[in-house]
Design an enzyme around this catalytic site. Structure first.
Site, PDB file in Angstrom:
ATOM      1  N   CYS A   1       0.839  -1.208   0.000  1.00  0.00           N
ATOM      2  CA  CYS A   1       0.000   0.000   0.000  1.00  0.00           C
ATOM      3  C   CYS A   1       0.868   1.251   0.000  1.00  0.00           C
ATOM      4  O   CYS A   1       0.613   2.198  -0.756  1.00  0.00           O
ATOM      5  CB  CYS A   1      -0.902   0.008   1.241  1.00  0.00           C
ATOM      6  SG  CYS A   1      -2.100  -1.331   1.322  1.00  0.00           S
TER       7      CYS A   1
ATOM      8  N   ASP B   1      34.165  19.422  20.563  1.00  0.00           N
ATOM      9  CA  ASP B   1      34.605  20.780  20.841  1.00  0.00           C
ATOM     10  C   ASP B   1      34.997  20.831  22.317  1.00  0.00           C
ATOM     11  O   ASP B   1      34.505  20.034  23.118  1.00  0.00           O
ATOM     12  CB  ASP B   1      33.463  21.761  20.551  1.00  0.00           C
ATOM     13  CG  ASP B   1      33.779  23.167  20.995  1.00  0.00           C
ATOM     14  OD1 ASP B   1      34.848  23.674  20.620  1.00  0.00           O
ATOM     15  OD2 ASP B   1      32.957  23.747  21.728  1.00  0.00           O
TER      16      ASP B   1
ATOM     17  N   GLY C   1      29.143  19.516  19.686  1.00  0.00           N
ATOM     18  CA  GLY C   1      29.420  20.916  20.003  1.00  0.00           C
ATOM     19  C   GLY C   1      28.290  21.545  20.769  1.00  0.00           C
ATOM     20  O   GLY C   1      27.206  20.957  20.932  1.00  0.00           O
TER      21      GLY C   1
ATOM     22  N   ASP D   1      30.099  26.246  16.680  1.00  0.00           N
ATOM     23  CA  ASP D   1      30.333  24.942  16.056  1.00  0.00           C
ATOM     24  C   ASP D   1      29.313  24.626  14.972  1.00  0.00           C
ATOM     25  O   ASP D   1      29.274  23.508  14.470  1.00  0.00           O
ATOM     26  CB  ASP D   1      30.275  23.828  17.119  1.00  0.00           C
ATOM     27  CG  ASP D   1      31.236  24.073  18.265  1.00  0.00           C
ATOM     28  OD1 ASP D   1      32.396  24.412  17.973  1.00  0.00           O
ATOM     29  OD2 ASP D   1      30.822  23.958  19.420  1.00  0.00           O
TER      30      ASP D   1
END
Length: 880
Positions: A50, A547, A755, A760
């Site tokens: 379907c 980071d 980050g 970032d």
């Protein structure tokens, strides 16, 4: 149009180019097609076939660029190209010109003929045209899919970010969808009860025959079985037969078509046997009864499992109460209690003050203006321990006030609240398809044709040469040697079993059910995972880049020491530096301003238009006529009149190298004035998080740390958390982080970037999987693949583990769905009949088929057990 195409402001340049190109007479064909995303609510899908049919209908439309159909969510996400014609552009320019003329007339009574075009007005007109055309196209697509047998409506999300009403409509729509599912479950339960009532009569008749209970002999008569079979097909099984016939007639057969063929084939063969007794064929009118009973039972259980899978989303939508207490006065004339009035949340507006009593769910995002309490934020962050809140703290809609009375100033409500954003993101994630599901959908699209072909081949084989090659099968299936055309009878039975045992439904549910459960479970535990494609990429991760500031560290540095040159003093340097940094939101700038405030330093002002910031390096400005430069040593050295560095400041650098502090230099009029030693505290469990990733049993992750700070500072932080020194990079600017990620990808690695979203964003967008801490949701939610609402580092491991386990469930589901059909169809076709005398009747095949779909749903629901393994804040410990 439904879904919208993104932030209008982001595309102003595109609209401007359209106008400009058209007005200059150039060809703007390439610019006049604008992509829009529509969301359609599709009902009536029962299997992967379907969903594949709906996708095929949509993708055959010229304006449709792509379509993803989600069987579990009953939605279709369609990307279309909206084309602007010359009439639209002319109207937009004329509206803009008229507005420009009106503005000019208002400012000058002697204005010349106005040729300028008001770009803002023209752009808004184009946006309006695009939205209107998208809605018209969406309505046409909905009508087209509806005509194909799947009732469909266009979902209008065009302005979900503009008012609380839109959000409330979205919530209402979701509730209506859930109520519709509950209604369907009730209806299916009635059908199951009726079907199994008829099946029970058949079973009772068989029991009476074997036990020789003569008083129930009428239940064994052919007339009774005929009546039961007819009742089953025109009663509880009518919708299946009708839908199966209609989809087959339109050239898009689905699972209902296969079941219908099996039921009708069994009834037809039994009718021939009853009408032509000399054939000596046995009758099995009870087969359609049992077949439909098993299919309806399986479908009812499947619907309940779907409802259970979406229960976490329902809980999210019900977090926000519909009413709140509007504060009228701090106290009434008769008591010291605050005077308030209960009103609808829709009537609230920003800056209103509301009253939150103990035990209340908070209805808005806001700031506490009075009172102290503890607030349970588990619904948003997954943390079980309530947070202490006091004046000035932020509170979020959907959280619970535990034990104090709070007065809150409304800042965001309705669609602007955090929980509203979560609901939108999770819903969007559940509509995103894992690439691996595309294969399953493509197979589902041709699956029913393959099954019908196999059924025909089965009939042809057993009715011609099968019984001659394997004569023993005749006796095995209970056909006597006197039976006329026994091979035809056997072939018909096996062909019907092939039709019924096949299950495209399991293929269609394999991915969306796992994504549905996994993303909703993550959201309930403070993890926003954006979709099936993210799960697939997270499963392939090789490298994880962190980071430093705001991610491995808290992101709230403090000034530990300020060392000044002999010619100046600490207070003067601090005052001058704070005056410049007051214009910046960088964490180091905030730390210096906080230190100045704590010391009660007299505040200076930076001269107007003199402040300038260099990301990742520093800033400069003019204060009291003096040129102030503040930032890294290298950045500040460029401003010095003398290249020599004051010896009295060298000790500051030595200390910072030893303890991992960050040094920020300040120069005044070209002379080095001082050095700040600033240190940021490590996040709780930073070390254990890195250790968990390094010791992962499933993957040998390469852990990397990037920092805009000095290499020495970065090395110290990395050493304290256990990151290999060769994978530590300092002095990395924001744009260099994105370039670093690209280089890793070029080397063949699948990269995750973790980050805080402040500087970032580019790296998060570039990475294969961007993971944003909650502190950066505002900046990173549009680009991050995963958002950690709990703002805790251990959630990085939780997110990767949940992604891996969810994708594992997807693979298990697909393996089961493919494996079931690969094994089940040959058995139904009689593959085991010659050697073992084993074959499936149509009713048994129907029961097995139902179990296959239920197995996929149950396997996906087992993901909910993973919620117990998520890290919790009460286990976190600070690391100094």
């Amino acid at each position: 149009g439904g879904g919208g195409g993104g932030n209008n402001a982001d595309f102003t340049d595109m609209y401007g180019k359209i106008l400009e190109s058209s007005s200059s007479g150039g060809s703007a064909a390439a610019l006049r097609e604008y992509p829009e995303v529509l969301v359609l609510d599709v009902r009536g899908m029962h299997c992967g076939g379907c969903a594949a049919n709906v996708r095929k209908v949509l993708e055959n439309v010229a304006s449709v660029q792509s379509a993803n159909v989600n069987l579990a969510n009953e939605t279709a996400v369609v990307r279309i190209a909206v084309r602007l014609d010359e009439e639209d552009l002319m109207e937009a320019r004329s509206v803009g010109t008229k507005d420009a003329a009106d503005s000019s007339d208002a400012s000058s009574s002697a204005a010349p003929t106005v040729k300028a075009v008001n770009g803002d007005i023209s752009v808004q007109k184009i946006i309006e045209s695009i939205k209107n055309k998208a809605k018209i196209e969406g309505d046409k697509l909905a009508e087209l899919v509806t005509a194909s047998g799947f009732p469909t409506t266009l979902r209008d999300n065009s302005s979900s970010d503009e008012s609380s009403g839109d959000y409330d409509q979205g919530m209402q729509r979701a509730r209506e969808k859930r109520e519709e599912r509950i209604k369907r479950i009730r209806e299916s339960t009635k059908k199951v009860a009726m079907a199994w009532g008829l099946a029970s009569v058949c079973l009772l008749g068989h029991a009476a025959h074997y036990l020789k209970i003569h008083s129930l002999g009428f239940l064994c008569k052919t007339q009774t079985h005929v009546a039961l079979s007819l009742f089953a097909m025109i009663g509880p099984g009518r919708d299946i037969l009708t839908d199966g016939f209609n989809t087959f007639r339109m050239g898009r057969p689905n699972m209902n078509s296969l079941v219908s063929m099996g039921a009708i084939a069994s009834f037809g063969m039994s009718s021939v046997a009853a009408l032509v007794p000399k054939l000596m064929w046995p009758t099995f009118f009870e087969e359609p009864v049992m077949l439909l009973a098993f299919v309806l039972l399986g479908r009812a259980v499947e619907d309940r499992a779907k409802l259970k899978a979406s229960s976490d989303m329902s809980d999210l939508m019900n977090l926000v109460p519909s009413t709140c207490r509007l504060l009228l006065s701090e106290s009434s004339s008769s008591s010291k209690s605050p005077l308030s009035k209960t009103i609808s949340v829709e009537a609230i507006k920003p800056t209103d003050i509301i009253l939150i009593l103990p035990g209340d769910k908070i209805p808005v995002d806001g700031i506490i203006v009075n009172g102290t309490s503890s607030v349970d934020e588990a619904a948003l962050t997954g943390e079980p321990i309530p947070k202490a809140k006091r004046k000035g703290d932020l509170v979020s809609a959907g959280t619970i006030n535990c034990d104090g009375v709070l007065t809150v100033e409304v800042s965001k409500f309705g669609s602007e609240t955090t929980v509203a954003g979560i609901v939108r993101m999770v819903e969007s994630a559940q509509n995103r398809q894992a690439p691996v599901q595309r294969l399953a959908d493509d197979i589902s699209g041709v699956f029913t044709y393959g099954v019908m072909a196999t059924s025909v081949a089965t009939f042809a084989f057993w009715s011609t040469i099968g019984t001659k090659i394997f004569p023993s099968v005749t006796a095995a299936l209970g056909a006597s040697t006197a039976t006329v055309n026994a091979p035809v009878l056997i072939a018909a039975q096996l062909a019907a079993s092939v039709l019924v045992v096949a299950c495209p439904c399991a293929l269609g549910l394999a991915t969306p059910t796992a994504v549905l459960v996994g993303t909703a479970l993550g959201a309930r535990n403070g993890l926003l995972i954006r979709g099936g494609d993210v799960l697939e990429r997270a499963n392939d991760l090789d490298a994880i880049v962190f980071d430093k500031t705001g991610t491995l560290t808290v992101g709230k540095p403090t000034v530990e020491r300020l060392t000044t040159s002999n010619w100046t003093n600490e207070n003067e340097v601090l005052a001058l530096a704070a005056a410049v940094e007051r214009n910046s939101t960088h964490p180091l700038a905030v730390a210096m301003n906080k230190r100045a405030s704590q010391n009660g330093i007299k505040t200076y002002k930076c001269a107007e238009n003199s402040f300038k910031q260099e990301p990742g390096l520093g800033a400069f400005g003019t204060v009291n006529g003096k040129k102030i430069v503040i930032g890294t040593k290298e950045f500040v050295e460029f401003s010095l009149k003398s290249s020599s560095f004051p010896p009295e400041l060298e000790d500051a650098f030595t200390r910072s190298n030893e303890n991992g502090s960050t040094t920020v230099c300040v120069s005044v009029d070209g002379k080095m004035a001082g050095v700040f030693e600033i240190r940021d505290k490590l996040r709780p469990n930073a070390k254990t998080t890195i250790e968990r990733l390094q010791k992962s049993k499933k993957k040998n992750f390469e852990i990397i740390m990037l920092s805009g700070d000095r290499q020495e500072t970065a090395d110290t932080i990395a050493k304290s958390v256990g990151i290999d020194p060769k994978n530590v990079y300092g002095n990395v600017r924001p744009e260099q982080k994105a370039e670093f990620v690209k280089n890793l990808q070029k080397s063949g690695k699948c990269v995750a970037m973790v980050g805080d979203g402040i500087n970032d964003t580019a790296a998060l967008a570039t990475s294969n999987v961007g993971i944003a801490m909650a502190s950066g949701v505002g900046a990173a939610s549009e680009v991050a693949s995963i958002v950690l609402l709990g703002n805790r580092l251990p959630q990085v491991v939780d997110a990767i583990d949940l992604s891996t386990k969810t994708f594992g469930k997807i693979k298990q589901n697909l393996a089961w769905a493919f494996g079931y059909n690969i094994v089940g169809i040959p058995i139904a076709a009689g593959a085991l009949l010659p050697a073992y005398g084993l074959a499936l009747t149509p009713s048994v095949a129907g029961a097995v088929m139902g179990v296959s779909s239920i197995g996929v749903m149950v396997n996906s629901l087992l993901l909910q057990l993973e919620g117990r393994k998520f890290s919790k804040e009460d286990k976190d410990k600070d690391i100094d």
